[in-house]
Scaffold this motif. Structure first.
Motif, PDB file in Angstrom:
ATOM      1  N   ILE A  30       0.871  -1.178   0.000  1.00  0.00           N
ATOM      2  CA  ILE A  30       0.000   0.000   0.000  1.00  0.00           C
ATOM      3  C   ILE A  30       0.904   1.223   0.000  1.00  0.00           C
ATOM      4  O   ILE A  30       1.837   1.324   0.799  1.00  0.00           O
ATOM      5  N   GLU A  33       1.394   7.353   0.623  1.00  0.00           N
ATOM      6  CA  GLU A  33       0.382   8.419   0.611  1.00  0.00           C
ATOM      7  C   GLU A  33      -0.978   7.886   1.054  1.00  0.00           C
ATOM      8  O   GLU A  33      -1.699   8.533   1.818  1.00  0.00           O
ATOM      9  N   LEU A  34      -1.335   6.701   0.605  1.00  0.00           N
ATOM     10  CA  LEU A  34      -2.612   6.104   0.974  1.00  0.00           C
ATOM     11  C   LEU A  34      -2.634   5.743   2.457  1.00  0.00           C
ATOM     12  O   LEU A  34      -3.635   5.960   3.149  1.00  0.00           O
ATOM     13  N   ARG A  35      -1.520   5.212   2.965  1.00  0.00           N
ATOM     14  CA  ARG A  35      -1.440   4.898   4.403  1.00  0.00           C
ATOM     15  C   ARG A  35      -1.563   6.176   5.224  1.00  0.00           C
ATOM     16  O   ARG A  35      -2.252   6.202   6.249  1.00  0.00           O
ATOM     17  N   ARG A  37      -3.100   8.964   4.341  1.00  0.00           N
ATOM     18  CA  ARG A  37      -4.501   9.404   4.282  1.00  0.00           C
ATOM     19  C   ARG A  37      -5.358   8.599   5.234  1.00  0.00           C
ATOM     20  O   ARG A  37      -6.269   9.127   5.887  1.00  0.00           O
ATOM     21  N   PHE A  38      -5.088   7.287   5.308  1.00  0.00           N
ATOM     22  CA  PHE A  38      -5.844   6.424   6.223  1.00  0.00           C
ATOM     23  C   PHE A  38      -5.685   6.910   7.662  1.00  0.00           C
ATOM     24  O   PHE A  38      -6.672   7.099   8.375  1.00  0.00           O
ATOM     25  N   TRP A  39      -4.432   7.123   8.109  1.00  0.00           N
ATOM     26  CA  TRP A  39      -4.208   7.528   9.494  1.00  0.00           C
ATOM     27  C   TRP A  39      -4.753   8.928   9.760  1.00  0.00           C
ATOM     28  O   TRP A  39      -5.268   9.207  10.839  1.00  0.00           O
ATOM     29  N   ARG A  40      -4.678   9.821   8.766  1.00  0.00           N
ATOM     30  CA  ARG A  40      -5.221  11.164   8.931  1.00  0.00           C
ATOM     31  C   ARG A  40      -6.741  11.105   9.105  1.00  0.00           C
ATOM     32  O   ARG A  40      -7.297  11.741   9.997  1.00  0.00           O
ATOM     33  N   THR A  41      -7.414  10.324   8.270  1.00  0.00           N
ATOM     34  CA  THR A  41      -8.878  10.229   8.391  1.00  0.00           C
ATOM     35  C   THR A  41      -9.280   9.521   9.681  1.00  0.00           C
ATOM     36  O   THR A  41     -10.312   9.851  10.266  1.00  0.00           O
ATOM     37  N   GLN A  42      -8.472   8.550  10.116  1.00  0.00           N
ATOM     38  CA  GLN A  42      -8.755   7.896  11.396  1.00  0.00           C
ATOM     39  C   GLN A  42      -8.681   8.915  12.527  1.00  0.00           C
ATOM     40  O   GLN A  42      -9.540   8.951  13.403  1.00  0.00           O
TER      41      GLN A  42
END
Length: 90
Positions: A30, A33-35, A37-42
């Motif tokens: 993965i 950048e996608l990881r 974004r995941f942690w930021r949205t979490q």
């Protein structure tokens, strides 16, 4: 005796299931950048949940204040226009 045989069989099956096959492809990676974004949205979701909880507590406190303002013979409820008002208990 039987329980030992069964547990040995289960242990063997579990070990075989974890062993990788020689032709098994490597799992895709993965992107960073996608990881991120995941942690930021979490983090945003956790912060939003905390804000919602504080807002709910504040709303409960205001409702309690309205109940106290109405006294014991009346209840806090919405009137015909949808505004909070003291109404007679039925």
């Amino acid at each position: 005796m039987y329980s030992q045989l069964i547990s040995l069989a289960l242990l063997g099956a579990a070990a075989f299931a974890q062993a990788s096959l020689p032709n098994e492809p490597k799992p895709p990676q993965i992107a960073a950048e996608l990881r991120a974004r995941f942690w930021r949205t979490q983090a945003e979701a956790i912060a939003a949940a905390a804000r919602a909880e504080r807002a709910q507590e504040a709303a409960k406190a205001v409702q309690e204040e309205m109940r106290k303002a109405c006294g014991e013979k009346f209840i806090a409820a919405l009137d015909a226009e949808g505004e909070p008002a003291c109404q007679a208990k039925h």
